[in-house]
Scaffold this motif. Structure first.
Motif, mmCIF file in Angstrom:
data_model
loop_
_atom_site.group_PDB
_atom_site.id
_atom_site.type_symbol
_atom_site.label_atom_id
_atom_site.label_comp_id
_atom_site.label_asym_id
_atom_site.label_seq_id
_atom_site.Cartn_x
_atom_site.Cartn_y
_atom_site.Cartn_z
ATOM 1 N N THR A 1 0.661 -3.462 -2.972
ATOM 2 C CA THR A 1 2.008 -3.883 -2.579
ATOM 3 C C THR A 1 2.779 -4.430 -3.769
ATOM 4 O OG1 THR A 1 0.907 -5.827 -1.712
ATOM 5 C CG2 THR A 1 1.821 -4.316 -0.112
ATOM 6 N N SER B 1 -12.459 -5.738 -2.763
ATOM 7 C CA SER B 1 -12.285 -5.928 -1.322
ATOM 8 C C SER B 1 -10.982 -5.281 -0.897
ATOM 9 C CB SER B 1 -12.276 -7.411 -0.982
ATOM 10 O OG SER B 1 -10.991 -7.942 -1.162
ATOM 11 N N LEU C 1 -0.736 -11.396 2.294
ATOM 12 C CA LEU C 1 -2.116 -10.969 2.028
ATOM 13 C C LEU C 1 -2.825 -11.962 1.106
ATOM 14 C CD1 LEU C 1 -1.548 -7.131 1.552
ATOM 15 C CD2 LEU C 1 -2.738 -8.235 3.433
ATOM 16 N N THR C 2 -2.057 -12.533 0.147
ATOM 17 C CA THR C 2 -2.656 -13.513 -0.755
ATOM 18 C C THR C 2 -3.125 -14.737 0.033
ATOM 19 O OG1 THR C 2 -1.067 -12.757 -2.393
ATOM 20 C CG2 THR C 2 -2.282 -14.775 -2.902
ATOM 21 N N GLN D 1 4.900 -9.283 1.895
ATOM 22 C CA GLN D 1 3.611 -8.820 2.402
ATOM 23 C C GLN D 1 2.501 -9.172 1.422
ATOM 24 O OE1 GLN D 1 2.971 -7.784 5.266
ATOM 25 N NE2 GLN D 1 0.954 -6.830 5.119
ATOM 26 N N ALA D 2 2.785 -9.051 0.111
ATOM 27 C CA ALA D 2 1.788 -9.435 -0.892
ATOM 28 C C ALA D 2 1.473 -10.925 -0.761
ATOM 29 C CB ALA D 2 2.295 -9.102 -2.293
ATOM 30 N N THR E 1 -8.578 -6.275 1.044
ATOM 31 C CA THR E 1 -7.416 -7.159 0.982
ATOM 32 C C THR E 1 -6.878 -7.231 -0.440
ATOM 33 O OG1 THR E 1 -8.541 -8.472 2.640
ATOM 34 C CG2 THR E 1 -6.542 -9.396 1.698
ATOM 35 N N PHE E 2 -7.804 -7.373 -1.400
ATOM 36 C CA PHE E 2 -7.387 -7.477 -2.789
ATOM 37 C C PHE E 2 -6.686 -6.192 -3.228
ATOM 38 C CE2 PHE E 2 -8.143 -7.430 -7.416
ATOM 39 C CZ PHE E 2 -7.562 -8.644 -7.726
ATOM 40 N N MET F 1 7.939 -6.011 0.482
ATOM 41 C CA MET F 1 6.669 -5.830 -0.220
ATOM 42 C C MET F 1 6.183 -7.139 -0.831
ATOM 43 S SD MET F 1 5.537 -2.866 0.060
ATOM 44 C CE MET F 1 6.097 -1.383 0.830
ATOM 45 N N TYR G 1 -6.230 -13.748 1.577
ATOM 46 C CA TYR G 1 -7.291 -13.542 0.586
ATOM 47 C C TYR G 1 -7.903 -14.872 0.165
ATOM 48 C CZ TYR G 1 -9.670 -11.564 -3.456
ATOM 49 O OH TYR G 1 -10.627 -11.169 -4.361
ATOM 50 N N ALA H 1 -5.128 -4.166 -1.352
ATOM 51 C CA ALA H 1 -3.813 -4.098 -0.702
ATOM 52 C C ALA H 1 -2.794 -4.970 -1.427
ATOM 53 C CB ALA H 1 -3.930 -4.532 0.757
ATOM 54 N N ILE H 2 -3.222 -6.147 -1.876
ATOM 55 C CA ILE H 2 -2.315 -7.029 -2.626
ATOM 56 C C ILE H 2 -1.826 -6.309 -3.870
ATOM 57 C CG2 ILE H 2 -2.126 -9.165 -3.964
ATOM 58 C CD1 ILE H 2 -4.156 -10.411 -2.104
#
Lengths: 319, 293
Positions: free
Chosen positions: B273, B264, A126-127, A122-123, B266-267, A119, A130, B269-270
């Motif tokens: 998680t 958004s 994604l960051t 994955q964060a 993506t945000f 996790m 982003y 989802a961050i």
């Protein structure tokens, strides 16, 4: 045990010497592949320290690799730091990140530890997506050749030179190997193995298990970040693909294939898997198919990996 | 649009999201609960279900409802067969060792993904909903099929609950979950129970895929999201607790539906998680799970 020191030094020295000599016979393509294998093997060695010796299965090491990768790429292209400074900075930040993540993730154990690391990773992935404005997402950052040419101790170093790159990668590999050997053969390393074999017994013997585990996470994460920084600087590229789950699985695969809890295993595993994917990509684009099949076959029929089997059959002293 | 219609829309979207989560997580929760192994290929079983649904729907172009009904039978059978083969050829041989199972199912994940890519290609495949009824509110229209998905997932959840708590087979599953050795001692064929549970988990996620593919699209990489979301739901609900999973799915889905109006994806989802990671750090057993024995 005492007599083993000489033959262990001899074996690992011989492997490094062979790799040094290989550059005089290898063609350009093989040389580049070997450079890549050596850098990725450092990543796998770091992973092995945690998984193989300490028995903690992380599914999120790509975040440590990516830390080094992006500190190097953003540090050189955006902030204008020199290559040596940025390399040291990447190692330092890698250590800090692994300390923080380790401190949090180690509160969970077993399956929960795997999922927590997954996790967090994955964060992180994604960051990176982003903040695409700075990281350029999956398109990635390309480090210009002019940045990779720099003065160091009065010499001009050009990382675009294939020979120099090869020997730098070899030097880093030698250092990583030295670190691993030193840890594994020290009393500290024996505690790590004790934790892997029986955690409650290690606790009962009075060891502060969590601190030893944290140490393993930090060394492992720092080695991964070092490999990531070296990868970005040597191959002039940092992209989000290198931070994806797939890149957390790769070191696991290389370690399992080469033999978990052997110092040379990750190097062997990385080299073999690199060759397999290289050959497979000659006639199919589905090289992940090879990864999947090898993983399943390893678990089913070859749990000890290459060097683990060698140790079991012929060389019981192999560290 | 004023506040109330906006809220209504957010709640509707949230309900659909909650149903999606509950449906995809149900199979994973069942398998983890009874067998204590994490199936990383769960998301790929979902993808396979969606692909089969697409393939069947374009075989019978006459009416989408026909394809949908065919898929509702065909997808669980096909995916269940894959799961059966996996259980017999891989999981059973490694003795359901938790770590080895994770590694093996990671391998299976890559394997299924790449095979799907070579067989079905890389483009996204739309599937028509079996019916296109539109519910017209005074302020906006809303897809009737989406509400049907919510109802269908409630029915499926009730079925699983009924099987688990009211039937003999459910009792056997719960006994196996509680204590494998004692179950063996009482003559319960634990191996066959494991087979059945693993296949059932795959079949349930395939049904989920058939229901959900008309509002998503079939794509060979679609499995990762449901996998991570299922992890989130199963973990927050407590590893191995079906009830916890359902409550977590409702909470996260409703919250997510409402939050996604403001941030958004993506945000969001961050945040999600990270939240899960921290919840696991603070409460490794989740909110409804019993501590590991």
């Amino acid at each position: 045990m005492k007599g083993d020191g000489a033959r262990i030094a001899l074996l690992h020295g011989a492997v490094l010497a062979l790799l040094f000599l290989a550059q005089f016979v290898a063609g350009d393509y093989v040389q580049l592949s070997l450079t890549r294998i050596m850098v990725l093997a450092i990543y796998a060695m770091g992973y092995n320290l945690l998984y193989g010796y300490t028995g903690l299965l992380s599914l999120g090491h790509a975040m440590f690799f990516a830390t080094g990768l992006y500190v190097a790429a953003i540090g050189t292209t955006r902030i204008g730091l020199g290559v040596p400074e940025v390399f040291l900075l990447a190692i330092a930040i890698g250590a800090l990140v692994s300390l923080a993540i380790g401190g949090l993730a180690l509160r969970a154990s077993g399956v929960a530890f795997m999922i927590v690391t997954l996790m967090f990773s994955q964060a992180a992935f994604l960051t990176i997506l982003y903040f695409g404005e700075y990281t350029r997402g999956d398109e990635g950052i390309v480090i210009a050749d002019s940045i990779r040419r720099f003065g160091f101790l009065g010499m001009t170093v050009d990382l675009a030179s294939a020979t120099l790159r090869y020997n730098l990668a070899l030097a880093l590999l030698a250092i990583a190997m030295g670190v691993c050997l030193a840890i594994v053969r020290s009393p500290l390393g024996h505690v790590l193995i004790a934790i892997r074999e029986n955690e409650s017994r290690a606790t009962m013997l009075g060891y502060d298990v969590t601190r030893y585990k944290l140490f393993a996470v930090v060394v492992s994460g720092t080695l991964s970040a070092t490999a990531g920084a070296a990868y970005a600087l040597m191959f002039a590229y940092a992209g989000s693909t290198l931070a994806s789950i797939q890149y957390s699985i790769h070191p696991l695969l290389w370690t399992l294939l080469g033999g978990a809890a052997t110092v040379l295993g990750p190097l062997a595993g990385t080299a073999v898997m690199y060759a397999v994917v290289d050959i497979a990509s000659g006639f199919t684009t589905a090289n992940l198919l090879a990864v999947g099949v090898v993983l399943i076959l390893l678990v089913l029929f070859f749990r000890k990996g290459l060097l683990g089997t060698v140790r079991q059959r012929w060389l019981p002293w192999l560290p | 649009m004023s506040f109330f219609p906006h809220l209504l829309l957010a709640v509707l979207e949230g309900a659909v999201a909650a149903a999606t989560l509950a449906l995809t997580a149900l199979g994973l929760s069942l398998v983890f609960g009874v067998m204590r192994v994490v199936n990383v290929a769960h998301g790929e079983f979902y993808m396979l279900g969606a692909m089969v649904a697409w393939w069947l729907s374009q075989l019978v172009p006459a009416h989408p409802l026909l394809g949908f009904l065919l898929a509702l039978i065909g997808a669980p059978l096909a995916v269940g067969a894959v799961a059966f083969a996996t259980e017999r050829l891989v999981l059973r041989r490694i003795g359901y060792d938790p770590e080895a199972t994770i590694v093996a199912t990671i391998g299976l994940m890559f394997l299924i993904q790449q095979l799907a890519l070579s067989v079905f290609g890389a483009d996204a495949k739309p599937v028509n909903a079996p019916f296109t009824y539109r519910i017209v509110f005074p302020w906006f229209g809303y897809s009737g099929y989406k509400l049907f998905v919510v109802a269908a997932s409630a029915v499926l959840l009730l079925c699983v609950w009924w099987v688990m708590s009211r039937t003999r087979f459910g009792l056997i599953m719960r006994v196996t979950q509680f204590d494998r050795e004692t179950a063996t001692a009482f003559g319960i064929p634990v191996g066959r129970v494991y087979s059945a549970v693993f296949v059932a988990g795959a079949a349930i996620v395939a049904i989920a895929a058939v229901l959900l593919v008309p509002i998503q699209q079939a794509h060979y990489l679609m499995g990762l999201d449901p996998l991570l979301m299922s992890f989130i739901v199963v973990i927050i609900g407590g590893l191995g607790s079906l009830k916890g999973s359902v409550i977590a799915a409702l909470a996260i889905g409703l919250l997510g539906g409402i939050v996604s109006v403001f941030f958004s994806p993506t945000f969001a989802a961050i945040i999600a998680t990270l939240l899960v990671a921290f919840i696991l750090v603070i409460r490794p057993q989740g909110f409804f799970g019993a501590p590991a024995r």
